[in-house]
Scaffold this motif. Structure first.
Motif, PDB file in Angstrom:
ATOM      1  N   ALA A 144       0.842  -1.205   0.000  1.00  0.00           N
ATOM      2  CA  ALA A 144       0.000   0.000   0.000  1.00  0.00           C
ATOM      3  C   ALA A 144       0.876   1.252   0.000  1.00  0.00           C
ATOM      4  CB  ALA A 144      -0.915  -0.001   1.228  1.00  0.00           C
ATOM      5  N   LEU A 145       1.986   1.207   0.725  1.00  0.00           N
ATOM      6  CA  LEU A 145       2.916   2.339   0.753  1.00  0.00           C
ATOM      7  C   LEU A 145       3.539   2.565  -0.621  1.00  0.00           C
ATOM      8  CD1 LEU A 145       4.579   4.480   2.334  1.00  0.00           C
ATOM      9  CD2 LEU A 145       6.264   2.669   2.756  1.00  0.00           C
ATOM     10  N   ILE A 146       3.886   1.481  -1.308  1.00  0.00           N
ATOM     11  CA  ILE A 146       4.477   1.586  -2.643  1.00  0.00           C
ATOM     12  C   ILE A 146       3.478   2.229  -3.613  1.00  0.00           C
ATOM     13  CG2 ILE A 146       5.274   0.235  -4.640  1.00  0.00           C
ATOM     14  CD1 ILE A 146       6.487  -1.742  -2.621  1.00  0.00           C
ATOM     15  N   ILE A 147       2.226   1.774  -3.571  1.00  0.00           N
ATOM     16  CA  ILE A 147       1.202   2.349  -4.453  1.00  0.00           C
ATOM     17  C   ILE A 147       1.005   3.831  -4.159  1.00  0.00           C
ATOM     18  CG2 ILE A 147      -1.269   2.293  -4.998  1.00  0.00           C
ATOM     19  CD1 ILE A 147      -1.133  -0.754  -4.591  1.00  0.00           C
ATOM     20  N   PHE A 148       0.961   4.193  -2.875  1.00  0.00           N
ATOM     21  CA  PHE A 148       0.824   5.592  -2.493  1.00  0.00           C
ATOM     22  C   PHE A 148       2.015   6.415  -2.993  1.00  0.00           C
ATOM     23  CE2 PHE A 148       1.749   8.986   0.612  1.00  0.00           C
ATOM     24  CZ  PHE A 148       0.604   9.760   0.457  1.00  0.00           C
ATOM     25  N   SER A 149       3.220   5.845  -2.883  1.00  0.00           N
ATOM     26  CA  SER A 149       4.427   6.544  -3.331  1.00  0.00           C
ATOM     27  C   SER A 149       4.410   6.771  -4.831  1.00  0.00           C
ATOM     28  CB  SER A 149       5.674   5.734  -2.944  1.00  0.00           C
ATOM     29  OG  SER A 149       5.727   5.489  -1.560  1.00  0.00           O
ATOM     30  N   VAL A 150       3.935   5.759  -5.584  1.00  0.00           N
ATOM     31  CA  VAL A 150       3.817   5.896  -7.036  1.00  0.00           C
ATOM     32  C   VAL A 150       2.830   7.003  -7.384  1.00  0.00           C
ATOM     33  CG1 VAL A 150       3.016   4.756  -9.142  1.00  0.00           C
ATOM     34  CG2 VAL A 150       4.483   3.519  -7.545  1.00  0.00           C
ATOM     35  N   LEU A 151       1.689   7.026  -6.713  1.00  0.00           N
ATOM     36  CA  LEU A 151       0.675   8.057  -6.965  1.00  0.00           C
ATOM     37  C   LEU A 151       1.216   9.459  -6.669  1.00  0.00           C
ATOM     38  CD1 LEU A 151      -2.533   6.335  -5.513  1.00  0.00           C
ATOM     39  CD2 LEU A 151      -1.991   6.758  -7.925  1.00  0.00           C
ATOM     40  N   VAL A 152       1.957   9.591  -5.572  1.00  0.00           N
ATOM     41  CA  VAL A 152       2.543  10.889  -5.233  1.00  0.00           C
ATOM     42  C   VAL A 152       3.525  11.325  -6.315  1.00  0.00           C
ATOM     43  CG1 VAL A 152       4.065  12.105  -3.615  1.00  0.00           C
ATOM     44  CG2 VAL A 152       2.215  10.684  -2.746  1.00  0.00           C
ATOM     45  N   GLY A 153       4.370  10.389  -6.785  1.00  0.00           N
ATOM     46  CA  GLY A 153       5.331  10.718  -7.829  1.00  0.00           C
ATOM     47  C   GLY A 153       4.671  11.113  -9.128  1.00  0.00           C
ATOM     48  N   VAL A 154       3.633  10.363  -9.538  1.00  0.00           N
ATOM     49  CA  VAL A 154       2.912  10.673 -10.777  1.00  0.00           C
ATOM     50  C   VAL A 154       2.228  12.032 -10.669  1.00  0.00           C
ATOM     51  CG1 VAL A 154       0.964   9.991 -12.221  1.00  0.00           C
ATOM     52  CG2 VAL A 154       2.586   8.263 -11.444  1.00  0.00           C
ATOM     53  N   ALA A 155       1.552  12.277  -9.536  1.00  0.00           N
ATOM     54  CA  ALA A 155       0.847  13.548  -9.347  1.00  0.00           C
ATOM     55  C   ALA A 155       1.821  14.728  -9.354  1.00  0.00           C
ATOM     56  CB  ALA A 155       0.074  13.519  -8.028  1.00  0.00           C
ATOM     57  N   THR A 156       2.978  14.548  -8.745  1.00  0.00           N
ATOM     58  CA  THR A 156       3.981  15.617  -8.725  1.00  0.00           C
ATOM     59  C   THR A 156       4.452  15.958 -10.129  1.00  0.00           C
ATOM     60  OG1 THR A 156       4.744  14.857  -6.552  1.00  0.00           O
ATOM     61  CG2 THR A 156       6.208  16.329  -7.765  1.00  0.00           C
ATOM     62  N   GLY A 157       4.657  14.919 -10.955  1.00  0.00           N
ATOM     63  CA  GLY A 157       5.082  15.148 -12.332  1.00  0.00           C
ATOM     64  C   GLY A 157       4.000  15.809 -13.169  1.00  0.00           C
ATOM     65  N   LEU A 158       2.739  15.434 -12.925  1.00  0.00           N
ATOM     66  CA  LEU A 158       1.634  15.991 -13.712  1.00  0.00           C
ATOM     67  C   LEU A 158       1.350  17.449 -13.371  1.00  0.00           C
ATOM     68  CD1 LEU A 158      -0.896  12.994 -13.681  1.00  0.00           C
ATOM     69  CD2 LEU A 158       0.532  13.769 -15.586  1.00  0.00           C
ATOM     70  N   VAL A 159       1.637  17.865 -12.144  1.00  0.00           N
ATOM     71  CA  VAL A 159       1.404  19.250 -11.745  1.00  0.00           C
ATOM     72  C   VAL A 159       2.268  20.212 -12.548  1.00  0.00           C
ATOM     73  CG1 VAL A 159       1.701  20.888  -9.832  1.00  0.00           C
ATOM     74  CG2 VAL A 159       0.555  18.708  -9.443  1.00  0.00           C
ATOM     75  N   GLY A 163       4.870  21.819  -9.247  1.00  0.00           N
ATOM     76  CA  GLY A 163       5.270  20.648  -8.474  1.00  0.00           C
ATOM     77  C   GLY A 163       6.772  20.505  -8.317  1.00  0.00           C
ATOM     78  N   LYS A 164       7.554  21.353  -8.995  1.00  0.00           N
ATOM     79  CA  LYS A 164       9.019  21.207  -8.938  1.00  0.00           C
ATOM     80  C   LYS A 164       9.603  21.390  -7.541  1.00  0.00           C
ATOM     81  CE  LYS A 164      10.193  22.005 -13.770  1.00  0.00           C
ATOM     82  NZ  LYS A 164      10.956  22.811 -14.753  1.00  0.00           N
ATOM     83  N   PRO A 165       9.120  22.373  -6.753  1.00  0.00           N
ATOM     84  CA  PRO A 165       9.656  22.482  -5.381  1.00  0.00           C
ATOM     85  C   PRO A 165       9.410  21.208  -4.563  1.00  0.00           C
ATOM     86  CG  PRO A 165       8.507  24.488  -5.987  1.00  0.00           C
ATOM     87  CD  PRO A 165       8.210  23.496  -7.063  1.00  0.00           C
ATOM     88  N   PHE A 166       8.212  20.610  -4.737  1.00  0.00           N
ATOM     89  CA  PHE A 166       7.916  19.382  -4.003  1.00  0.00           C
ATOM     90  C   PHE A 166       8.771  18.224  -4.516  1.00  0.00           C
ATOM     91  CE2 PHE A 166       5.206  15.641  -2.981  1.00  0.00           C
ATOM     92  CZ  PHE A 166       5.166  15.804  -1.609  1.00  0.00           C
ATOM     93  N   ALA A 167       9.003  18.184  -5.858  1.00  0.00           N
ATOM     94  CA  ALA A 167       9.872  17.148  -6.426  1.00  0.00           C
ATOM     95  C   ALA A 167      11.288  17.272  -5.878  1.00  0.00           C
ATOM     96  CB  ALA A 167       9.881  17.255  -7.957  1.00  0.00           C
ATOM     97  N   LYS A 168      11.741  18.513  -5.699  1.00  0.00           N
ATOM     98  CA  LYS A 168      13.068  18.750  -5.116  1.00  0.00           C
ATOM     99  C   LYS A 168      13.111  18.270  -3.671  1.00  0.00           C
ATOM    100  CE  LYS A 168      16.605  22.342  -4.720  1.00  0.00           C
ATOM    101  NZ  LYS A 168      16.918  23.782  -4.946  1.00  0.00           N
ATOM    102  N   PHE A 169      12.024  18.509  -2.935  1.00  0.00           N
ATOM    103  CA  PHE A 169      11.933  18.032  -1.553  1.00  0.00           C
ATOM    104  C   PHE A 169      12.005  16.506  -1.508  1.00  0.00           C
ATOM    105  CE2 PHE A 169       8.786  16.188   1.431  1.00  0.00           C
ATOM    106  CZ  PHE A 169       9.482  16.386   2.615  1.00  0.00           C
ATOM    107  N   LEU A 170      11.279  15.834  -2.427  1.00  0.00           N
ATOM    108  CA  LEU A 170      11.303  14.375  -2.474  1.00  0.00           C
ATOM    109  C   LEU A 170      12.697  13.855  -2.785  1.00  0.00           C
ATOM    110  CD1 LEU A 170       7.991  13.675  -4.452  1.00  0.00           C
ATOM    111  CD2 LEU A 170       8.380  13.369  -1.993  1.00  0.00           C
ATOM    112  N   SER A 171      13.386  14.499  -3.733  1.00  0.00           N
ATOM    113  CA  SER A 171      14.751  14.089  -4.085  1.00  0.00           C
ATOM    114  C   SER A 171      15.694  14.269  -2.897  1.00  0.00           C
ATOM    115  CB  SER A 171      15.263  14.898  -5.284  1.00  0.00           C
ATOM    116  OG  SER A 171      14.467  14.671  -6.423  1.00  0.00           O
ATOM    117  N   GLY A 172      15.529  15.395  -2.191  1.00  0.00           N
ATOM    118  CA  GLY A 172      16.358  15.629  -1.012  1.00  0.00           C
ATOM    119  C   GLY A 172      16.099  14.609   0.079  1.00  0.00           C
ATOM    120  N   GLY A 173      14.818  14.268   0.276  1.00  0.00           N
ATOM    121  CA  GLY A 173      14.481  13.249   1.268  1.00  0.00           C
ATOM    122  C   GLY A 173      15.069  11.903   0.917  1.00  0.00           C
TER     123      GLY A 173
END
Length: 408
Positions: A144-159, A163-173
């Motif tokens: 379930a965590l993997i599916i949620f992570s995929v959805l977050v990644g897809v949504a970030t890219g579609l924004v 969504g770039k600041p959030f994508a940068k936050f994810l990369s940093g994390g």
């Protein structure tokens, strides 16, 4: 010396396991006194796995701009990766059913007095989803965590731009938690050594015999898959000429993978081999770099072996359609999704433990297998990318690609 350097850490881990096993044989159950040192290592890994999986998968997907530009190649590539991963998993499944990798040591598995009966449909719902957001923070809900992570990644890219600041936050994390894993792994030789000292001290030489049996199964099966499976894929891609070109050019990448222990390090040699085979530039330069991180037939083979092994060690019944289907699914996740994450091998092993409800002590037991089967697994992983690029070319350019391809 360069080969020793490439395998330095696996050698250190293997040495610590051997030393721990010797201590266990000498001191017997008295070796349990150092078991807490091993428990610390296991707990540290489980402590970091939830944020690691989330940040790694979501950041990787959020930054995948190439998928939009090369959708056709990517679609064909993923279908080939999934099909070959399933074939590799089934190949090892047949081998483990015919020759059980563990039969001597039976570690008791504690089970609750009352087991709740649930339907297959309810089990699917509970496996892939959770009723509340906070439940994602439990390692028992890994899929379930993997599916949620995929959805977050897809949504970030579609924004898009927002969504770039959030994508940068994810990369940093992702970078931060990978550094935490790196720090934890410095403790791995002590943790694994201590754990195996107590394990062998309690269960004796029977468990050592099971490891030897598992290794004896993996090496011939992986070599057979390398020769039989890849020959079949090359024939599907280009007929007899495809088989000839593949085997004429694949030995250098195979030797490089064995020597370096890295699919990424083998990439330059693989690109050169694919060019000589005649794979078009746009296909080879898309499939091979991505395949070096998300296409691991050797990992699918080893994941199935780990599952069958741990079932035998804990005296569980490794049979039935649902058991096999779950095992193949875990192998695919280990060989495709998890292989794209640094340290994904450990995450795949954690998935085996959590999805089957195994105790925490199962983690170091199956991790030891990954250490000793790494060389042939890497060879299968790396060379599988080359033959996959041939099959992708066959799908996109038709059966006559092998005649049009320029061999240079």
């Amino acid at each position: 010396m360069s080969k020793l350097k490439a395998y330095r850490f696996p050698i250190i881990l293997l040495a610590s396991i051997i030393i721990g096993s010797i201590i266990g044989l000498i001191f017997g159950e008295k070796a349990n006194v150092i078991k807490p040192l091993g428990d610390i290592f296991i707990n540290l890994l489980f402590m970091v796995v939830i944020p690691l999986v989330f940040f790694s998968i979501s950041s990787a997907i959020a930054n995948m701009d190439s998928m939009r530009r090369l959708g056709k190649i990517m679609g064909s590539m993923m279908s080939v990766f999934i099909v070959t991963g399933i074939i590799a998993s089934v190949f090892m499944l047949v081998a483990t059913v015919m020759f059980s990798p563990s039969s001597n040591a039976n570690i008791p598995l504690e089970t609750p007095e009352e087991i709740e009966e649930i339907t297959f449909a309810d089990q699917l719902v509970q496996t892939f989803t959770v009723p509340d957001f906070v439940d994602l923070f439990s390692r028992s809900n890994m899929l379930a965590l993997i599916i949620f992570s995929v959805l977050v990644g897809v949504a970030t890219g579609l924004v898009g731009e927002q969504g770039k600041p959030f994508a940068k936050f994810l990369s940093g994390g992702s970078e931060v938690f990978m550094k935490i894993v790196q720090l934890i792994m410095y403790y791995a030789p002590i943790g694994l050594g201590a754990y195996f000292a107590s394990l062998i001290g309690e269960f004796g030489t029977a468990l050592i015999g099971d490891y030897a049996k598992a290794i004896i199964i993996y090496y011939p099966v992986s070599i057979l898959y390398f020769f039989i499976g890849f020959t079949l894929y090359a024939f599907i891609a280009g007929g007899r000429e495809g088989v000839v070109r593949f085997w004429k050019n694949i030995l250098a990448p195979a030797a490089t993978a064995l020597g370096t222990g890295s699919s990424v390090a083998t990439l330059p040699i693989n690109l050169q081999a694919a060019q000589k085979i005649g794979v078009p530039k746009d296909i080879r330069e898309t499939v091979l770099p991505l395949g070096a991180t998300i296409h691991m037939d050797g990992s699918c083979l080893s994941a199935m072996l780990k599952i069958a092994f741990v079932f035998g060690v804990f005296n569980m019944d490794f049979s039935g359609f649902s058991t096999f289907l779950t095992a193949i699914g875990i192998c695919l996740l280990s060989g495709i999704v998890m292989s794209g994450i640094p340290g994904g091998g450990f995450i795949g092993e954690m998935m085996i433990v959590t999805l089957y409800g195994l105790p925490l002590q199962a983690l170091p037991i199956i991790s030891a297998i990954g250490v000793v089967v790494d060389p042939p697994a890497t060879m299968v992983n790396a060379t599988g990318d080359t033959v996959a690029s041939m099959v992708v070319t066959r799908q996109l350019d038709g059966k006559d690609w092998i005649k049009a391809g320029e061999v240079s």
